[in-house]
Design a protein around this motif. Structure first.
Motif, PDB file in Angstrom:
ATOM      1  N   THR A 149      -6.051  -8.885   2.111  1.00  0.00           N
ATOM      2  CA  THR A 149      -4.726  -7.595   2.601  1.00  0.00           C
ATOM      3  C   THR A 149      -3.676  -8.295   3.791  1.00  0.00           C
ATOM      4  OG1 THR A 149      -5.954  -6.722   4.627  1.00  0.00           O
ATOM      5  CG2 THR A 149      -6.026  -5.901   2.322  1.00  0.00           C
TER       6      THR A 149
ATOM      7  N   TYR B 249      -1.317  -5.893  -0.112  1.00  0.00           N
ATOM      8  CA  TYR B 249      -2.743  -6.424  -0.521  1.00  0.00           C
ATOM      9  C   TYR B 249      -2.354  -7.530  -1.585  1.00  0.00           C
ATOM     10  CZ  TYR B 249      -2.340  -2.589  -4.035  1.00  0.00           C
ATOM     11  OH  TYR B 249      -1.468  -2.134  -4.589  1.00  0.00           O
TER      12      TYR B 249
ATOM     13  N   GLU C 190      -8.414  -7.383  -3.827  1.00  0.00           N
ATOM     14  CA  GLU C 190      -7.826  -6.657  -1.772  1.00  0.00           C
ATOM     15  C   GLU C 190      -9.434  -6.216  -2.071  1.00  0.00           C
ATOM     16  OE1 GLU C 190      -6.503  -2.242  -1.146  1.00  0.00           O
ATOM     17  OE2 GLU C 190      -7.157  -2.741  -3.355  1.00  0.00           O
TER      18      GLU C 190
ATOM     19  N   ASP D 141       0.701  -1.342   0.203  1.00  0.00           N
ATOM     20  CA  ASP D 141       0.386   0.069   0.456  1.00  0.00           C
ATOM     21  C   ASP D 141       1.269   1.105  -0.171  1.00  0.00           C
ATOM     22  OD1 ASP D 141      -2.508  -0.221   0.215  1.00  0.00           O
ATOM     23  OD2 ASP D 141      -2.421  -2.064   1.852  1.00  0.00           O
TER      24      ASP D 141
END
Length: 149
Positions: A89, A79, A84, A37
């Motif tokens: 995740t 993820y 996702e 992320d």
């Protein structure tokens, strides 16, 4: 990375490595990725500020692996690109991070879906619990050392 009757997930959901350690993901079934992320991946930043990003790309063959080193202490959320939206995740804890100063543990990004936000909340609770348990163990150990002197 696996697909089961209950859905797609990373197993374990949270791992802890020392600074400089590596995590190796193995695709056990279906097609999955491990993707940080991070703004470089067009996502909100849920990794430490100085951290290197990663994206395995989609791994489709069973037993395909992806390895990434973790040089920066902190909490990293990642993820699976294809899954996702279903909540696939995971988190990596590196070193001994202070949970109060980590982007991954702050307010959840509003642009994430409700399912993903729920999964991130669960991951954050697990990460905080692991860090609290570890700190409590260190405090007890430190107190024991103080009594020995």
């Amino acid at each position: 990375m696996t697909t089961t009757d209950s859905g797609n997930h990373f197993e374990p959901h949270v791992v802890w490595v020392e600074k400089g350690g590596r995590v190796n993901w193995i695709n056990e079934s279906d097609s999955h990725s491990t993707t940080a992320d991070h703004p470089a991946n067009d996502e909100p930043q849920l990794v430490p500020d100085e951290a290197a990003t990663w994206d395995s790309g989609v791994l489709s063959e069973q037993e395909t692996t992806f390895d990434h080193p973790f040089e920066t202490e902190g909490v990293y959320h990642y993820y699976c690109t294809p899954h996702e939206t279903g909540g696939m995740t995971g988190s990596v804890i590196v070193g001994q991070p202070d949970p109060d100063t980590r982007p991954a543990l702050e307010e959840l990004p509003s642009e994430k879906s409700e399912i993903v936000r729920k999964k991130l909340t669960d991951l954050n609770d697990t990460v905080r619990g692991v860090l609290d348990d570890h700190r409590s163990g260190e405090d007890e150990h430190d107190n024991d050392d103080d009594h020995d002197h």
